[in-house]
Design an enzyme around this catalytic site. Structure first.
Site, PDB file in Angstrom:
ATOM      1  N   ASP A  80      23.719   7.476  65.261  1.00 28.53           N
ATOM      2  CA  ASP A  80      23.759   6.170  65.914  1.00 28.53           C
ATOM      3  C   ASP A  80      24.983   6.130  66.824  1.00 28.53           C
ATOM      4  O   ASP A  80      25.866   6.974  66.750  1.00 28.53           O
ATOM      5  CB  ASP A  80      23.710   5.034  64.906  1.00 28.53           C
ATOM      6  CG  ASP A  80      24.908   4.982  63.990  1.00 28.53           C
ATOM      7  OD1 ASP A  80      25.873   5.707  64.246  1.00 28.53           O
ATOM      8  OD2 ASP A  80      24.876   4.222  63.013  1.00 28.53           O
ATOM      9  N   ASP A 131      15.277   3.726  59.169  1.00 23.14           N
ATOM     10  CA  ASP A 131      16.417   4.167  58.357  1.00 23.14           C
ATOM     11  C   ASP A 131      16.954   2.957  57.624  1.00 23.14           C
ATOM     12  O   ASP A 131      16.801   1.826  58.100  1.00 23.14           O
ATOM     13  CB  ASP A 131      17.537   4.763  59.230  1.00 23.14           C
ATOM     14  CG  ASP A 131      18.403   3.679  59.860  1.00 23.14           C
ATOM     15  OD1 ASP A 131      19.501   3.412  59.345  1.00 23.14           O
ATOM     16  OD2 ASP A 131      17.967   3.059  60.861  1.00 23.14           O
ATOM     17  N   CYS A 166       6.090  11.218  38.844  1.00 16.26           N
ATOM     18  CA  CYS A 166       6.990  11.477  39.979  1.00 16.26           C
ATOM     19  C   CYS A 166       7.545  12.901  39.859  1.00 16.26           C
ATOM     20  O   CYS A 166       7.935  13.334  38.772  1.00 16.26           O
ATOM     21  CB  CYS A 166       8.124  10.459  39.998  1.00 16.26           C
ATOM     22  SG  CYS A 166       9.373  10.774  41.272  1.00 16.26           S
ATOM     23  N   CYS A 203      10.252  14.070  41.549  1.00 14.23           N
ATOM     24  CA  CYS A 203      11.641  14.169  42.023  1.00 14.23           C
ATOM     25  C   CYS A 203      12.485  14.905  40.976  1.00 14.23           C
ATOM     26  O   CYS A 203      12.089  15.020  39.811  1.00 14.23           O
ATOM     27  CB  CYS A 203      12.219  12.780  42.308  1.00 14.23           C
ATOM     28  SG  CYS A 203      12.829  11.906  40.847  1.00 14.23           S
ATOM     29  N   CYS A 224      13.022  12.737  37.724  1.00  9.92           N
ATOM     30  CA  CYS A 224      11.861  12.474  36.863  1.00  9.92           C
ATOM     31  C   CYS A 224      11.283  13.731  36.238  1.00  9.92           C
ATOM     32  O   CYS A 224      10.662  13.667  35.175  1.00  9.92           O
ATOM     33  CB  CYS A 224      10.783  11.742  37.658  1.00  9.92           C
ATOM     34  SG  CYS A 224      11.241  10.038  38.066  1.00  9.92           S
ATOM     35  N   HIS A 251      16.065  10.084  43.219  1.00  9.74           N
ATOM     36  CA  HIS A 251      14.752   9.492  42.945  1.00  9.74           C
ATOM     37  C   HIS A 251      14.356   8.523  44.058  1.00  9.74           C
ATOM     38  O   HIS A 251      13.217   8.556  44.554  1.00  9.74           O
ATOM     39  CB  HIS A 251      14.744   8.754  41.601  1.00  9.74           C
ATOM     40  CG  HIS A 251      13.504   7.934  41.421  1.00  9.74           C
ATOM     41  ND1 HIS A 251      12.317   8.475  40.980  1.00  9.74           N
ATOM     42  CD2 HIS A 251      13.245   6.624  41.688  1.00  9.74           C
ATOM     43  CE1 HIS A 251      11.380   7.532  40.970  1.00  9.74           C
ATOM     44  NE2 HIS A 251      11.928   6.402  41.401  1.00  9.74           N
TER      45      HIS A 251
END
Length: 382
Positions: free
Chosen positions: A91, A273, A311, A313, A316, A342
């Site tokens: 940015d 974002d 999940c 991830c 998990c 996660h």
């Protein structure tokens, strides 16, 4: 030049590919926010690869203040510095013009700051922002703008937007110059312009038309999610997005919740974002398809289930709610880290699902199912 290839539309929802020098971005996409060239919560770039991250977002102002953009340039640019070979968006520092209101003074040539770190004087205008971002060698640079408050009066907003439009012309000229220099690391750096106008529909529409004429690589909608209601945000998107080029990426800056993203995709937005998934994760708040959980709650003390069943991830796949809760209560950094991983995985997976739903022409039903599921938390046993 980047190539934006529209693959499918479902209503106004767009499914596309955006080809850059650092790889192809599948859109709609959620960019993972790493303000100071790192995701807060002890998340490495190796982790980012595991949780389906496509684009990392870093902050021009913060990296200019520390460690310094010249230093990063001398070390080979941001990709080498943080060991990340996929796209990076930086940015422009324009949002800090808004967020550091007490520390700045805006003039036509640019903005005079006092550093939030050590108080030293900093000047940043369109040319300085482009030079800093060129030193960082990001994939996508954002134009320097002012983000007026959503409650600013009409006259202030109009003057601010007019100045932002003039600044954009200066950004484009400087970016073209920088991309031609021998010392420039990324000579194919892309430039996105930013639409502003607070919650005034006519100012937004007029500014969108003006910046569209510059044929930039992409267009962002800024100045939302800064205090206005969700309904006002959606109203502004309804009138603004149709006045930006459909054949270029549209980026809604700083947004947002899963619901915000689902609504904005439906209106034709394809880049997002937000700090929510990382910030919430660091406070033990985790996203699931049944809503948000607060793992500090005592009811998870003996809960042997993962944060979300099924999940994939890193949290998990191995750890229970009970263990992560213990880590959070004990102030062990691993607890924060697992929650952040996660949450980012949840967001990145949701974007995959969104892309798939648009491809299959079932985005509306997907959106409704997703929103319904996430509203069930109060009635669920999760």
């Amino acid at each position: 030049m980047a190539v934006y290839k529209l693959l499918n539309k479902d209503g106004n929802a767009k499914r596309a590919e955006f080809q850059t020098v650092h790889g192809i971005i599948q859109t709609p996409v959620f960019m993972n926010v790493g303000t100071a060239a790192a995701i807060k919560g002890a998340v490495s770039t190796e982790d980012l690869e595991q949780i389906k991250t496509q684009v990392e977002l870093s902050n021009t102002y913060h990296l200019h203040v520390r460690p310094g953009d010249e230093l990063i340039h001398d070390l080979g640019g941001l990709h080498k510095f943080m060991v990340w070979d996929k796209p990076i968006l930086t940015d422009s520092g324009g949002f800090q013009v808004f967020s550091l209101a007490k520390l700045r003074k805006i003039k036509e040539e640019g903005v005079h700051f006092h550093s939030h770190v050590d108080g030293r004087k900093i000047f940043m205008g369109p040319e300085e922002s482009m030079r800093i971002q060129s030193n960082l060698a990001s994939t996508i640079a954002m134009a320097f703008d002012e983000c007026p408050s959503s409650v600013a009066d009409r006259k202030y907003v109009q003057n601010s937007v007019d100045r932002t439009a003039r600044w954009l012309g200066r950004c484009k000229a400087e970016m073209d110059r920088l991309n031609s220099l021998e010392r420039t690391i990324n000579k194919e750096q892309l430039l996105f312009g930013i639409n502003q106008g607070a919650i005034y529909e006519d100012i937004r529409i007029d500014h969108a038309k003006r910046i569209s004429e510059l044929d930039l690589d992409g267009y962002a909608i800024g100045g939302l999610a800064v205090g206005e209601s969700h309904e006002e945000m959606y109203r502004i998107l309804d009138v603004t997005v149709p006045n930006l080029p459909e054949e270029k990426p549209t980026y809604l800056m700083g947004v947002g919740t899963p619901a915000n993203i689902l609504e904005a995709v439906e209106r034709g937005v394809d880049f997002f974002d937000c700090v929510y998934p990382t910030r919430n994760g660091r406070h033990g708040h985790v996203y699931t398809n049944q809503g948000k959980l607060n793992l500090f709650n005592q009811k998870y003390e003996k809960d042997t289930r993962p944060i979300e069943e099924g999940c994939q991830c890193p949290a998990c796949r191995r750890y229970s709610r009970a263990y992560i809760r213990h880590l959070l209560k004990a102030k062990e950094m691993l607890g924060m880290r697992l929650c952040v991983l996660h949450n980012l995985y949840f967001y990145n997976t949701m974007m995959e699902e969104i892309r798939d739903a648009i491809e299959k022409g079932r985005y509306q039903s997907y959106k409704e199912e997703k929103l319904y599921g996430m509203k069930q938390m109060k009635d669920s046993h999760v």
